[in-house]
Design a protein around this motif. Sequence first.
Motif, PDB file in Angstrom:
ATOM      1  N   MET A  76      -6.253 -15.040   0.548  1.00  0.00           N
ATOM      2  CA  MET A  76      -7.166 -13.936   0.856  1.00  0.00           C
ATOM      3  C   MET A  76      -7.112 -13.538   2.325  1.00  0.00           C
ATOM      4  SD  MET A  76      -8.686 -12.509  -1.660  1.00  0.00           S
ATOM      5  CE  MET A  76     -10.026 -11.681  -0.810  1.00  0.00           C
ATOM      6  N   MET A  77      -6.106 -14.024   3.080  1.00  0.00           N
ATOM      7  CA  MET A  77      -5.929 -13.544   4.446  1.00  0.00           C
ATOM      8  C   MET A  77      -5.548 -12.068   4.414  1.00  0.00           C
ATOM      9  SD  MET A  77      -3.817 -16.757   6.110  1.00  0.00           S
ATOM     10  CE  MET A  77      -3.392 -15.794   7.569  1.00  0.00           C
ATOM     11  N   PRO A  78      -6.004 -11.286   5.405  1.00  0.00           N
ATOM     12  CA  PRO A  78      -6.761 -11.664   6.606  1.00  0.00           C
ATOM     13  C   PRO A  78      -8.281 -11.649   6.424  1.00  0.00           C
ATOM     14  CG  PRO A  78      -6.185  -9.366   6.749  1.00  0.00           C
ATOM     15  CD  PRO A  78      -5.614  -9.865   5.436  1.00  0.00           C
ATOM     16  N   TYR A 156      -2.550   3.607   2.512  1.00  0.00           N
ATOM     17  CA  TYR A 156      -2.519   2.452   3.403  1.00  0.00           C
ATOM     18  C   TYR A 156      -2.441   2.934   4.845  1.00  0.00           C
ATOM     19  CZ  TYR A 156      -1.676  -0.312  -0.775  1.00  0.00           C
ATOM     20  OH  TYR A 156      -1.803  -0.912  -2.002  1.00  0.00           O
ATOM     21  N   ASP A 157      -3.343   2.456   5.684  1.00  0.00           N
ATOM     22  CA  ASP A 157      -3.360   2.792   7.099  1.00  0.00           C
ATOM     23  C   ASP A 157      -2.882   1.588   7.905  1.00  0.00           C
ATOM     24  OD1 ASP A 157      -4.464   5.267   6.415  1.00  0.00           O
ATOM     25  OD2 ASP A 157      -6.503   4.470   6.538  1.00  0.00           O
ATOM     26  N   LEU A 176      -0.179  -5.561   9.038  1.00  0.00           N
ATOM     27  CA  LEU A 176      -1.609  -5.514   8.798  1.00  0.00           C
ATOM     28  C   LEU A 176      -1.977  -4.086   8.403  1.00  0.00           C
ATOM     29  CD1 LEU A 176      -4.404  -6.849   8.875  1.00  0.00           C
ATOM     30  CD2 LEU A 176      -4.504  -6.287  11.331  1.00  0.00           C
ATOM     31  N   LEU A 177      -2.489  -3.928   7.188  1.00  0.00           N
ATOM     32  CA  LEU A 177      -2.790  -2.610   6.643  1.00  0.00           C
ATOM     33  C   LEU A 177      -4.229  -2.559   6.144  1.00  0.00           C
ATOM     34  CD1 LEU A 177       0.405  -2.387   4.393  1.00  0.00           C
ATOM     35  CD2 LEU A 177       0.134  -1.291   6.629  1.00  0.00           C
ATOM     36  N   VAL A 178      -4.797  -1.367   6.130  1.00  0.00           N
ATOM     37  CA  VAL A 178      -6.096  -1.150   5.495  1.00  0.00           C
ATOM     38  C   VAL A 178      -5.832  -0.424   4.183  1.00  0.00           C
ATOM     39  CG1 VAL A 178      -8.353  -0.031   5.610  1.00  0.00           C
ATOM     40  CG2 VAL A 178      -7.371  -1.088   7.655  1.00  0.00           C
ATOM     41  N   GLU A 179      -6.094  -1.088   3.084  1.00  0.00           N
ATOM     42  CA  GLU A 179      -5.894  -0.511   1.756  1.00  0.00           C
ATOM     43  C   GLU A 179      -7.140   0.279   1.366  1.00  0.00           C
ATOM     44  OE1 GLU A 179      -3.865  -2.553  -1.871  1.00  0.00           O
ATOM     45  OE2 GLU A 179      -6.024  -3.026  -1.984  1.00  0.00           O
ATOM     46  N   GLN A 180      -6.964   1.537   1.067  1.00  0.00           N
ATOM     47  CA  GLN A 180      -8.097   2.420   0.769  1.00  0.00           C
ATOM     48  C   GLN A 180      -8.466   2.334  -0.708  1.00  0.00           C
ATOM     49  OE1 GLN A 180      -9.847   3.921   3.091  1.00  0.00           O
ATOM     50  NE2 GLN A 180      -8.471   3.284   4.742  1.00  0.00           N
ATOM     51  N   LEU A 181      -8.940   1.157  -1.093  1.00  0.00           N
ATOM     52  CA  LEU A 181      -9.437   0.975  -2.450  1.00  0.00           C
ATOM     53  C   LEU A 181     -10.732   1.773  -2.590  1.00  0.00           C
ATOM     54  CD1 LEU A 181      -8.839  -0.723  -5.054  1.00  0.00           C
ATOM     55  CD2 LEU A 181     -10.472  -2.389  -4.162  1.00  0.00           C
ATOM     56  N   PRO A 182     -10.866   2.603  -3.617  1.00  0.00           N
ATOM     57  CA  PRO A 182     -12.060   3.458  -3.739  1.00  0.00           C
ATOM     58  C   PRO A 182     -13.358   2.663  -3.623  1.00  0.00           C
ATOM     59  CG  PRO A 182     -10.437   4.089  -5.386  1.00  0.00           C
ATOM     60  CD  PRO A 182      -9.907   2.846  -4.716  1.00  0.00           C
ATOM     61  N   ARG A 184     -14.229   0.587  -1.386  1.00  0.00           N
ATOM     62  CA  ARG A 184     -14.163  -0.678  -0.655  1.00  0.00           C
ATOM     63  C   ARG A 184     -12.850  -0.803   0.126  1.00  0.00           C
ATOM     64  NH1 ARG A 184     -16.826  -5.518  -1.760  1.00  0.00           N
ATOM     65  NH2 ARG A 184     -18.288  -4.234  -2.906  1.00  0.00           N
ATOM     66  N   PRO A 185     -12.666  -0.040   1.213  1.00  0.00           N
ATOM     67  CA  PRO A 185     -11.471  -0.235   2.044  1.00  0.00           C
ATOM     68  C   PRO A 185     -11.463  -1.654   2.611  1.00  0.00           C
ATOM     69  CG  PRO A 185     -12.641   1.782   2.632  1.00  0.00           C
ATOM     70  CD  PRO A 185     -13.556   1.001   1.748  1.00  0.00           C
ATOM     71  N   HIS A 186     -10.284  -2.256   2.689  1.00  0.00           N
ATOM     72  CA  HIS A 186     -10.203  -3.631   3.183  1.00  0.00           C
ATOM     73  C   HIS A 186      -8.800  -3.895   3.694  1.00  0.00           C
ATOM     74  CE1 HIS A 186      -8.778  -3.746  -0.959  1.00  0.00           C
ATOM     75  NE2 HIS A 186      -8.017  -4.752  -0.577  1.00  0.00           N
ATOM     76  N   ALA A 187      -8.670  -4.922   4.523  1.00  0.00           N
ATOM     77  CA  ALA A 187      -7.380  -5.262   5.131  1.00  0.00           C
ATOM     78  C   ALA A 187      -6.530  -6.077   4.159  1.00  0.00           C
ATOM     79  CB  ALA A 187      -7.599  -6.033   6.420  1.00  0.00           C
TER      80      ALA A 187
END
Length: 263
Positions: A76-78, A156-157, A176-182, A184-187
Motif C-alpha cells: 500500500m505504499m506510498p 494520472y498526475d 509517484l502518481l496521483v490516480e484520479q479515482l472518482p 478519492r484521488p490518491h497516490a
Amino acid sequence: MRWFEIALVGLTLFTGAVWLLDKLWLRKRREAHAGLLEAKEPLVIDYSRAFFPVLAVVLCLRSFVAEPFRIPSSSMMPTLLIGDFILVNKFAYGLRLPISNQKVIATGEPARGDVVVFHPPQHPDQDWIKRVVGLPGDTVAYRDDTVYLNGQPLRYDSRGRYVGKGQGADASGARLLVEQLPGRPHAVLERDDLPFFIQGEGEWTVPAGHYFVMGDNRDNSEDSRFWGFLPEADLRGKAFLIWMHWDRSAGGVDFKRIGSRVP
C-alpha cells in the motif's frame, strides 16, 4: 492477529462464566460451609472478577468500534508504509461477531476508494489491506499501468520520483502518481526498472456482493488482479488513522506520521 482474537474471546467467556457461577451459586455455598469463619475466596474467582470487566470492554471495543493493525508489507505504499500502525473502523460496514466475522447488523457498504482490511479468500486466517477500486457491477480493466473503470481510463498526475526510506527504500525511483479515482484521488507507485512482463493485466466485471481491490504499490501487490474478487463477507473494516509508526531501519518512531488520516 486471529490467535489474539480467539484468546480474547475465550478468556472473556471463561472469566465471565466463573464470575457468574460465583455470584449465583459458589459464593453462597462457600459461605455456608465456612459458618462463622470468613470464607476464603479461590484465586481463580478473585482474578475472574477483577479481569472480566476489563476483558469485556476490550472485546467490545475491538470487535465493534475500532481495532489496531500493523502494516507488514509494502503493497500500500506510498499511502501506508511498512511499520505503520493503523486503526480500523469496525462498524463502517456492519457489526460483525468476533472470530466468525458474521454480520449481525448492517451499517453501510464500502465506497470506491476506501482502504479496507479483510480476510483474503485464499488465506482466511490472515488480515490484508487494499483499496477498493471496483464496486459490484463495475467493469475494471488494467492495461499499460492504467486502470480503466467502466471503459474509461483514469487520469494520472505525475509527482516526480518517489524517495523511500527504511524498509521501503527499495521503492526509491518509482514514479509517484496521483490516480484520479472518482471521489478519492490518491497516490500510487509505478516501477520502470522491472523486467518486461505482464503485471496483472486483464478485464473483470465485479459480481454482486463482491469488490475489486488493489494495492497502491501497483507492481508489488498481490490483489484482485491475481486472486479474484473480495467477498463482502470477508470484510473486517475501514482503515482511517495512523496512530503509530515504528521502523527500526529508518530510525525508529516517525512522529510526523502519527495521527495522519488514511487517504
